[in-house]
Write a protein that holds these residues in place. Sequence first.
Motif, PDB file in Angstrom:
ATOM      1  N   SER A 205       0.847  -1.188   0.000  1.00  0.00           N
ATOM      2  CA  SER A 205       0.000   0.000   0.000  1.00  0.00           C
ATOM      3  C   SER A 205       0.886   1.243   0.000  1.00  0.00           C
ATOM      4  CB  SER A 205      -0.907   0.008   1.239  1.00  0.00           C
ATOM      5  OG  SER A 205      -1.545   1.253   1.395  1.00  0.00           O
ATOM      6  N   VAL A 206       0.817   2.015  -1.068  1.00  0.00           N
ATOM      7  CA  VAL A 206       1.637   3.221  -1.187  1.00  0.00           C
ATOM      8  C   VAL A 206       1.350   4.184  -0.037  1.00  0.00           C
ATOM      9  CG1 VAL A 206       2.105   5.250  -2.628  1.00  0.00           C
ATOM     10  CG2 VAL A 206       1.772   3.012  -3.692  1.00  0.00           C
ATOM     11  N   GLY A 207       0.076   4.294   0.342  1.00  0.00           N
ATOM     12  CA  GLY A 207      -0.318   5.242   1.383  1.00  0.00           C
ATOM     13  C   GLY A 207       0.318   4.994   2.737  1.00  0.00           C
ATOM     14  N   ASN A 208       0.756   3.758   2.992  1.00  0.00           N
ATOM     15  CA  ASN A 208       1.420   3.479   4.268  1.00  0.00           C
ATOM     16  C   ASN A 208       2.744   4.217   4.394  1.00  0.00           C
ATOM     17  OD1 ASN A 208      -0.401   1.639   5.450  1.00  0.00           O
ATOM     18  ND2 ASN A 208       0.407  -0.047   4.231  1.00  0.00           N
ATOM     19  N   TYR A 209       3.412   4.424   3.263  1.00  0.00           N
ATOM     20  CA  TYR A 209       4.778   4.932   3.301  1.00  0.00           C
ATOM     21  C   TYR A 209       4.954   6.315   2.673  1.00  0.00           C
ATOM     22  CZ  TYR A 209       5.557   0.224   4.827  1.00  0.00           C
ATOM     23  OH  TYR A 209       5.480  -0.943   5.545  1.00  0.00           O
ATOM     24  N   ILE A 210       4.023   6.682   1.796  1.00  0.00           N
ATOM     25  CA  ILE A 210       4.033   8.041   1.239  1.00  0.00           C
ATOM     26  C   ILE A 210       2.607   8.574   1.385  1.00  0.00           C
ATOM     27  CG2 ILE A 210       4.699   9.471  -0.729  1.00  0.00           C
ATOM     28  CD1 ILE A 210       6.206   7.081  -1.868  1.00  0.00           C
ATOM     29  N   PRO A 211       2.260   9.056   2.575  1.00  0.00           N
ATOM     30  CA  PRO A 211       0.858   9.395   2.872  1.00  0.00           C
ATOM     31  C   PRO A 211       0.208  10.321   1.858  1.00  0.00           C
ATOM     32  CG  PRO A 211       2.161   9.424   4.882  1.00  0.00           C
ATOM     33  CD  PRO A 211       3.130   9.238   3.753  1.00  0.00           C
ATOM     34  N   TRP A 212       0.972  11.275   1.326  1.00  0.00           N
ATOM     35  CA  TRP A 212       0.350  12.218   0.389  1.00  0.00           C
ATOM     36  C   TRP A 212       0.062  11.578  -0.975  1.00  0.00           C
ATOM     37  CZ3 TRP A 212       2.962  13.717  -4.087  1.00  0.00           C
ATOM     38  CH2 TRP A 212       4.339  13.432  -4.132  1.00  0.00           C
TER      39      TRP A 212
END
Length: 494
Positions: A205-212
């Motif tokens: 999940s990209v959002g876990n590590y690059i929230p924006w």
Amino acid sequence: MIIAFIVISLFVTFKWFSSTSNKHKNQPPSPRKLPLIGNLHQLGSNPHRDLQTLTQKHGPLVLIHLGSVPVLVASSAKAAHEIMKTHDFVFASRPKLNITHTLTYGSKDIGFSPYGEHWRQIRSIAVVHLLCNKRVQSFRHVREQETRVMMDIVGKSCGSVTDLGKLLNSLTNNIICRVALGRTYEGEKFQDLLIKFTYLLGCFSVGNYIPWLSWVDRLSGLEARTKKVAEELDEFLEGVLEEHINKKTMMHGDGNGSDKGQDLIDILLDVQTEHTTNFTLQRDTIKASIMDLFAAGTDTTSTVMEWAISELIRHPRVMKTLQKEITDIGNGKPMITEDDLPKMTYLHVVLKETLRMHTPLPLLIYRESTQYVKLMGYDIPSGTQVIINAWAIGRDPSRWEEPEKFYPERFLNSSIDYKGLNFEFIPFGAGRRGCPAIQFAIAVDELVLANLVYKYDLALPNKMNGEELDMTEITGLTLHRMSTLQVVATPRFK
């Protein structure tokens, strides 16, 4: 111009402050990272191998950055010992990850819940009520019955090609269904749900590590797929719970106190009504705990057996040695039972060697530090995520002679075991967050392997040589074969 000057000034101030605050910190070695993504570009489809390459270059303890998140990677027995024993309390928590959080009712399960009172209570319930030796033994008849069913299916297919990987997955699914839910659930919908569930657990999940960049998960459909699977599984589990509650209501007043014939949901519902502690076992926690059993018990167990048979086919000498031991102990019986297993020394070491080379969870479930700690001379701040590369540790040439060779004899006359005391061999983890279901998983693996090689000679289709077998891996949460194992079985006894 003024705005640009302010932005540049703020950036320089931030960089100066960061370097000043960190200048006395002794951080682990780190590979070069890119802006925004950190070291994400260095991880491919088999991250356990990519991380092994990084640690071979930079050392057994490496600090990488996945997006904006610092992640400590441990790839040696010493580093694992420090994390899972010396500082086990500090590293006993889990980070909140979007997909697992959604699929496990807000991380209310055993595997992914953060360290704290909730986790301690459900872990205690699992160890005392669900996975103790007495309970594991009480389901022996389920393991033996389902193994017999599978042996019959293999027997009927003799002479033709059998998808053994699919059969092993179906077997473990049926065992877990009967043990956890009371009966098997046939049909493509349930099987498809479980496949999607385990697949999503291994997704990035990209959002876990690059929230924006969380919108990427929405745009790719990952977020929607996760919510859909969670909703469909919840609907299924709600139906199962209602069945069990109605059954208990109808049987109310029996009063004999017997737990004979109980499945794990029955047991959890009993615990829920006991009120022996201040902890209330919520409905969502029951469902999350049951999903843990499917995640940990179905996919990993069948995968280990599939890798074991693959290695036996590739190594005829090992296969013959194992068949001789089992044949001598079986002594003409129609089936190997669990009473026979303790005598099978070579079977035990074959399974150990499989777990060493094909660790089911190559990267143990992520941990997270809850406070600052000094680790192997390095300063590790609170909130650092931790990856333990159990697969790389099992192939560490400083600990294992010829680590890439499948050689079960290395475990003969050795005290090294997989129960979490030998940190060069941790397929089930160790410490507080070690897998509580080791006994159950090993009981299934040993029984099925013993019967398969006792009753059948197994060969590859089209008279392929064992050395030609494709051993390519594919990694999600679990380490799978890229293609399921296809075999031709021949009965060993008339």
